[in-house]
Design an enzyme around this catalytic site. Sequence first.
Site, PDB file in Angstrom:
ATOM      1  CG  HIS A  27      -1.955  -0.531   0.963  1.00 11.12           C
ATOM      2  ND1 HIS A  27      -2.466  -2.066   0.715  1.00 11.12           N
ATOM      3  CD2 HIS A  27      -3.419  -0.212   0.555  1.00 11.12           C
ATOM      4  CE1 HIS A  27      -3.576  -2.330   0.655  1.00 11.12           C
ATOM      5  NE2 HIS A  27      -4.222  -1.245   0.387  1.00 11.12           N
ATOM      6  CE  LYS A  92      -6.965  -9.953  11.311  1.00 13.17           C
ATOM      7  NZ  LYS A  92      -6.605  -9.722  12.743  1.00 13.17           N
TER       8      LYS A  92
END
Lengths: 166, 277
Positions: A27, A92
Site C-alpha cells: 500500500h 478484517k
Amino acid sequence: MRNLNSLKAGQQIIFSGTIYTARDQAHKRMAEAIKAKKRLPFELEGAIIYYCGPTKTPKGGIIGSCGPTTSARMDEFTPALLAQGLSAMIGKGARSKKVKDAIKKYQGVYFVTYAGCGALLSKYIKHAETIAYRDLGPEAIVKLEVKDFPLIVAIDTHGRSIYDAH
Amino acid sequence: MREIKASQITKAVMELVRRANFILRNDVRFALGSAYRLEKNKRAKTILKAILDNAVYAKQNSLAICQDTGMPVVFTEVGQDVKISGDLKAAINKGIKDGYRKYSLRSSIVGDPLLRGIPKFSPCIIHTDIVRGNRIKLIVLPKGFGCENKSRLMMFKPTATIKEVKKFIIEAVKSAGADACPPYVVGVGIGGSADYASILGKKALLEKLSTKHYTPYAKLESDLLKEINNLNIGPMGLGGKVTALAVKIQKYPTHIAGLPVSVNISCHALRSAQIIL
C-alpha cells in the site's frame, strides 16, 4: 464485481473471480506511485484488493494459509486507491470514518471474511501468481483466482457499516 | 551434569514449530467448541463453525492455522545441572528458521524495526529461566501481530483500586474491538516492573485455559471474563455472547511506589507447543 450498489451491509455472499493481495508495504508503495504519477502494478479500476500475506506455498499446493489481516492499518492509504477506481477491499475489522466516507463517495464496498481461518480459506483459491513487489516476500502482490470465496459485506456503497449496527 | 546437544534442541524446536502452527491447542479447541454450543446468534455461530473447521482443515492438510505464523516467542527453562554442548540461542533460532522453512510457514520478521528490509523467518524472541534439575523445557508460542499490536501497559499508582485496574483491562479489550480476531484470550501480568509485567502477561497465555486459580485472582479472572463477554464484540467483532474464551492473570511482587499492569491479548488462534528434554 458487478451490482455493488445492490449489496447491503451484513449480507453474506460468495464471490468468484480475480482479487489481488496487498498489505502494508504494498500500500505504501502504491500510494507513492500514485503521488509520483507512476504506473501501478495492476489496473486499480474495478479491482478488488485482499489484505493478505499468505504463508509459503507448500510443495504441489496452490497457496498456503491465506486469511485476512487487520484492515485498519491500510486506512491511511485507502481513500487514494478508491479515488483511482478501486472497487472493493477484503479484510478484517473496522475502518476509519475517512475510509467509510471515501467508500460512499467512490461507491466502493468493504468486505470482511473469516478472520484467523487462513487454512480453510485456501480451499477457495484456484490459482495464485505473484505479479509485483517480489522483494516484499509475503507482502508481494499476488493475483488470485477464487471460487465461492465467502464474504460478509461490512461497509456498503451507501456507507452503512456492519460495525455500527450493534 | 547431564549433557544435551545443541542439535537436539534444534530438532525439538523444529517439531514444536510444526505442532504449534498446524495443531490447535486442545484447551483452545474445547473452549471454542463450548462457545459454539453456547452461541445463539446465527452469524456468530457460523463464524465459530468456520474457526473450528479451520482447525480441522489445518491439521489434516498440514497448513498453518493462521497465515500470520507470528513472531515466534520461545520460553526456555534450563535446569542448572544441564550442560549444553553448543550455542543454546543459535540452536533455538536454527530450529525456528529450519522449522518455518520446512513447514512452509511465513517469513514475517524484518531485520530492522525502522528500516524494515526483506522479511525472514528469524530471529525469534527467547526468554530463558534457570531452574533446578537436569532437564530443559522448551515452549514455542507463535504470536500473531494483529493481536500483539493491541497490547497495553499501564504503570498505575500504588493506591489505585482493583476497579481501576479492571477498567483498564476491559478498555484494552474494547479498543482491540473487531481487529484482533476475537474471541480473545486475555493474558494479564500484574506486578513486577514494566518489563516483567509484560512477560507475565504473555506467559499467562501459556496456561491451560481451563485451569482455575484458588486465590483472590480467580474471582478477578471470572469477573473480568463476565464483563468482557457483556461487551457484545463477539466473533469477528460482529456481536455475540463470547468475546473472550478466558482471562488469565499472572502476578509478582512489586515496588511500594507502583503497580504495573500489562495486557497481552491473543486472537482465537492461540498457538503454543512444549517439550521437556
